[in-house]
Design a protein around this motif. Structure first.
Motif, short mmCIF file in Angstrom:
data_model
loop_
_atom_site.label_atom_id
_atom_site.label_comp_id
_atom_site.label_asym_id
_atom_site.label_seq_id
_atom_site.Cartn_x
_atom_site.Cartn_y
_atom_site.Cartn_z
N UNK A 39 0.83 -1.21 0.00
CA UNK A 39 0.00 0.00 0.00
C UNK A 39 0.86 1.25 0.00
N UNK A 40 1.85 1.30 0.88
CA UNK A 40 2.66 2.51 1.03
C UNK A 40 3.56 2.75 -0.19
N UNK A 41 3.94 1.70 -0.89
CA UNK A 41 4.82 1.85 -2.06
C UNK A 41 4.20 2.74 -3.12
N UNK A 42 2.88 2.70 -3.26
CA UNK A 42 2.21 3.52 -4.27
C UNK A 42 1.56 4.75 -3.64
N UNK A 43 1.01 4.60 -2.44
CA UNK A 43 0.26 5.70 -1.82
C UNK A 43 1.17 6.87 -1.46
N UNK A 44 2.32 6.60 -0.87
CA UNK A 44 3.20 7.69 -0.41
C UNK A 44 3.72 8.53 -1.58
N UNK A 45 4.27 7.93 -2.66
CA UNK A 45 4.69 8.78 -3.78
C UNK A 45 3.55 9.55 -4.42
N UNK A 46 2.36 8.98 -4.45
CA UNK A 46 1.22 9.68 -5.04
C UNK A 46 0.84 10.90 -4.21
N UNK A 47 0.81 10.74 -2.89
CA UNK A 47 0.52 11.89 -2.03
C UNK A 47 1.63 12.93 -2.16
N UNK A 48 2.87 12.48 -2.28
CA UNK A 48 3.99 13.41 -2.43
C UNK A 48 3.86 14.23 -3.71
N UNK A 49 3.44 13.59 -4.82
CA UNK A 49 3.24 14.33 -6.06
C UNK A 49 2.13 15.36 -5.93
N UNK A 50 1.07 15.01 -5.22
CA UNK A 50 -0.01 15.98 -4.99
C UNK A 50 0.49 17.17 -4.17
N UNK A 51 1.33 16.91 -3.19
CA UNK A 51 1.89 18.00 -2.38
C UNK A 51 2.79 18.89 -3.23
N UNK A 67 -4.92 18.38 0.52
CA UNK A 67 -4.14 17.88 -0.61
C UNK A 67 -3.76 16.42 -0.40
N UNK A 68 -3.40 16.05 0.82
CA UNK A 68 -3.08 14.66 1.11
C UNK A 68 -4.30 13.77 0.91
N UNK A 69 -5.48 14.28 1.27
CA UNK A 69 -6.70 13.51 1.05
C UNK A 69 -6.98 13.33 -0.44
N UNK A 70 -6.62 14.32 -1.26
CA UNK A 70 -6.79 14.18 -2.71
C UNK A 70 -5.92 13.02 -3.23
N UNK A 71 -4.66 12.95 -2.75
CA UNK A 71 -3.81 11.84 -3.13
C UNK A 71 -4.38 10.50 -2.72
N UNK A 72 -4.96 10.44 -1.51
CA UNK A 72 -5.58 9.19 -1.05
C UNK A 72 -6.79 8.84 -1.91
N UNK A 73 -7.58 9.84 -2.30
CA UNK A 73 -8.75 9.58 -3.15
C UNK A 73 -8.32 9.08 -4.52
N UNK A 74 -7.24 9.62 -5.07
CA UNK A 74 -6.73 9.12 -6.35
C UNK A 74 -6.29 7.67 -6.23
N UNK A 232 0.03 25.43 -18.45
CA UNK A 232 0.29 24.83 -17.13
C UNK A 232 1.64 25.20 -16.54
N UNK A 233 2.56 25.75 -17.33
CA UNK A 233 3.90 25.99 -16.82
C UNK A 233 4.74 24.72 -16.88
N UNK A 234 5.99 24.82 -16.45
CA UNK A 234 6.90 23.68 -16.55
C UNK A 234 6.49 22.54 -15.62
N UNK A 235 6.40 22.82 -14.34
CA UNK A 235 6.06 21.78 -13.38
C UNK A 235 4.61 21.32 -13.57
N UNK A 236 3.73 22.27 -13.80
CA UNK A 236 2.33 21.89 -14.04
C UNK A 236 2.17 21.06 -15.30
N UNK A 237 2.98 21.37 -16.33
CA UNK A 237 2.92 20.56 -17.55
C UNK A 237 3.40 19.15 -17.31
N UNK A 238 4.45 19.00 -16.48
CA UNK A 238 4.94 17.66 -16.17
C UNK A 238 3.88 16.86 -15.42
N UNK A 239 3.27 17.49 -14.44
CA UNK A 239 2.23 16.78 -13.66
C UNK A 239 1.01 16.47 -14.53
N UNK A 240 0.64 17.41 -15.43
CA UNK A 240 -0.49 17.16 -16.32
C UNK A 240 -0.20 16.00 -17.26
#
Length: 421
Positions: A39-51, A67-74, A232-240
């Motif tokens: 669970x943590x192998x995928x959940x933690x990096x996903x929450x980190x990306x949302x942050x 924001x952390x809850x958004x990562x958990x919902x994803x 989206x900008x540079x970082x926003x484009x990467x995340x998008x």
């Protein structure tokens, strides 16, 4: 005397079985920590990306906890859970993230399996799979309960069921080599049906991926235009881009539904199918630029309807070459029909994960119809497999039966001697 001496021996004989029972429980307990690790192998990096995205967004007014809850919902969406939001709900799974979760579950079980094998302990297949699946499902339920808020709330039942499905799939893949044998009462034509079904599903998903790739290449100009319009900008484009990449397997399932002829919807009252495309105003998501233009589809697109039939025929042909064919024409036909049914069930599950609401109003219906697509694919794959069975039977009948004559290794090889004169 003999009775008194036999009782201690009986007690000593009972002790090893008790220790074996305790050892088996001790062997299963690490699977719970394996579930936590998966669970943590995928959940933690996903929450980190949302942050990271929250930090990069200067206009965001959300709190860090939100924001952390958004990562958990994803993460829960990737497990097939439905997330209720203000005024609607979201139910489409990012299947790229789902595949990462399945890989994480497989990796965690493989680590436990390696320890079992290196320690020369047995591998309890069903108990091990059950403990890991239950532990992972309970963790998904806890994540859903903790992440609930007034903005988004994942369904508890769907979170538990989806967590068990993902964990069971990953654990089954990891433990497949140690699976027990099937009961002797299972008919051979039933056993012979699952391999063609799996092969046909792989071929259909590959065809869906090719359809998606062709659409992206054809509509690359519109995709880039929509991406630039968002600024989206540079970082926003990467995340998008990363977020859309996680949705590519979902869109591949849409491509699979397109090849089956049922198509998919991008909003109520819309349809994208080989027979034609009907669309309304779409959200500004760059990948939607790859959708075909509204109107009639070229007649050549109707050739895609043959893909599921060819997948069923090809899967059965490969099965006939690799394994011992089922005896009897009737049994082979039954096995072919059953392989189509199994493929339809798998496709229906995939379409169920790849479809659902995305908000409220017109976007409450997005993706393929799971039951309809599964039923159509089941019929098409079964038709292809039955066609392969009948063509193979006709081919063998036309060729006739070969008679192999073994010549003697030594001695006189004259025709008279060979004929027994």
């Amino acid at each position: 005397m003999s009775a008194s001496t036999d009782r201690p021996a009986a007690r000593r004989a009972d002790r090893p079985s008790s220790r074996q029972a305790q050892a088996s429980v001790a062997d299963l307990l690490p699977l719970l920590s394996a579930a936590v690790r998966a669970v943590l192998t995928v959940l933690v990096p996903l929450v980190a990306l949302c942050v990271v995205g929250w930090i990069a967004s200067v206009r965001s007014t959300s709190s860090l906890a939100a924001v952390a809850r958004v990562g958990a919902d994803l993460w829960l969406l990737a497990h097939g859970a439905s997330v209720a939001i203000v005024g609607g709900s979201v139910g489409i799974a990012p299947l790229g993230l789902t595949l990462l979760a399945v890989w994480s579950a497989r990796r965690a079980v493989r680590m436990w399996l390696r320890d079992q094998v290196e320690s020369d302990r047995g591998v309890p297949f069903w108990r091990g799979l059950g403990v890991f699946t239950a532990g992972y499902g309970v963790l998904a339920l806890l994540v859903a309960a903790v992440s609930r808020s007034g903005v988004g709330a994942a369904g508890l039942g769907t979170s538990l069921l989806g967590g068990c499905l993902v964990a069971g799939t990953g654990g089954l893949v990891a433990l497949w080599a140690h699976r027990p044998g099937l009961p002797s009462g299972v008919a051979p034509f039933v056993v012979a049906a699952w391999r063609p079904a799996v092969t046909a599903c792989a071929g259909l998903l590959g065809a869906g991926a090719l359809v998606l790739a062709a659409a992206l290449v054809h509509g690359r100009a519109d995709v880039l235009a929509l991406h630039e319009a968002l600024q989206p900008g540079l970082l926003g484009g990467v995340l998008l881009t990363l977020g859309q990449a996680l949705l590519l397997p979902t869109f591949a399932v849409w491509g699979l539904a397109w090849t089956s002829g049922t198509g998919f919807a991008v909003g109520t009252g819309t349809s994208v199918a080989p027979g034609g495309t009907s669309l309304e105003v779409l959200p500004t998501i760059p990948v939607f630029g790859a959708l075909p233009a509204p109107g009639a589809t070229p007649a050549l697109a109707l050739a895609a309807l043959a893909v599921p039939v060819l997948a069923g025929a090809g899967a059965w042909w490969l099965q006939a070459r690799r394994a011992q064919p089922v005896a009897g024409l009737l049994h082979r036909c039954a096995s072919a029909a059953l392989s189509g049914l199994l493929a339809g069930i798998v496709v229906a599950i995939a379409c169920s994960l790849a479809s659902g609401p995305v908000g409220q109003g017109r976007m409450s219906q997005v993706g393929p119809h799971a039951l309809l697509t599964g039923a159509v694919v089941a019929g098409e794959v079964a038709a292809g497999a039955l066609l392969a069975v009948l063509v193979g039977r006709a081919w063998r009948t036309w060729r006739g039966t070969k008679v192999v004559v073994a010549l003697p290794e030594s001695g006189d090889r004259t025709p008279g001697k060979l004929l027994g004169d």
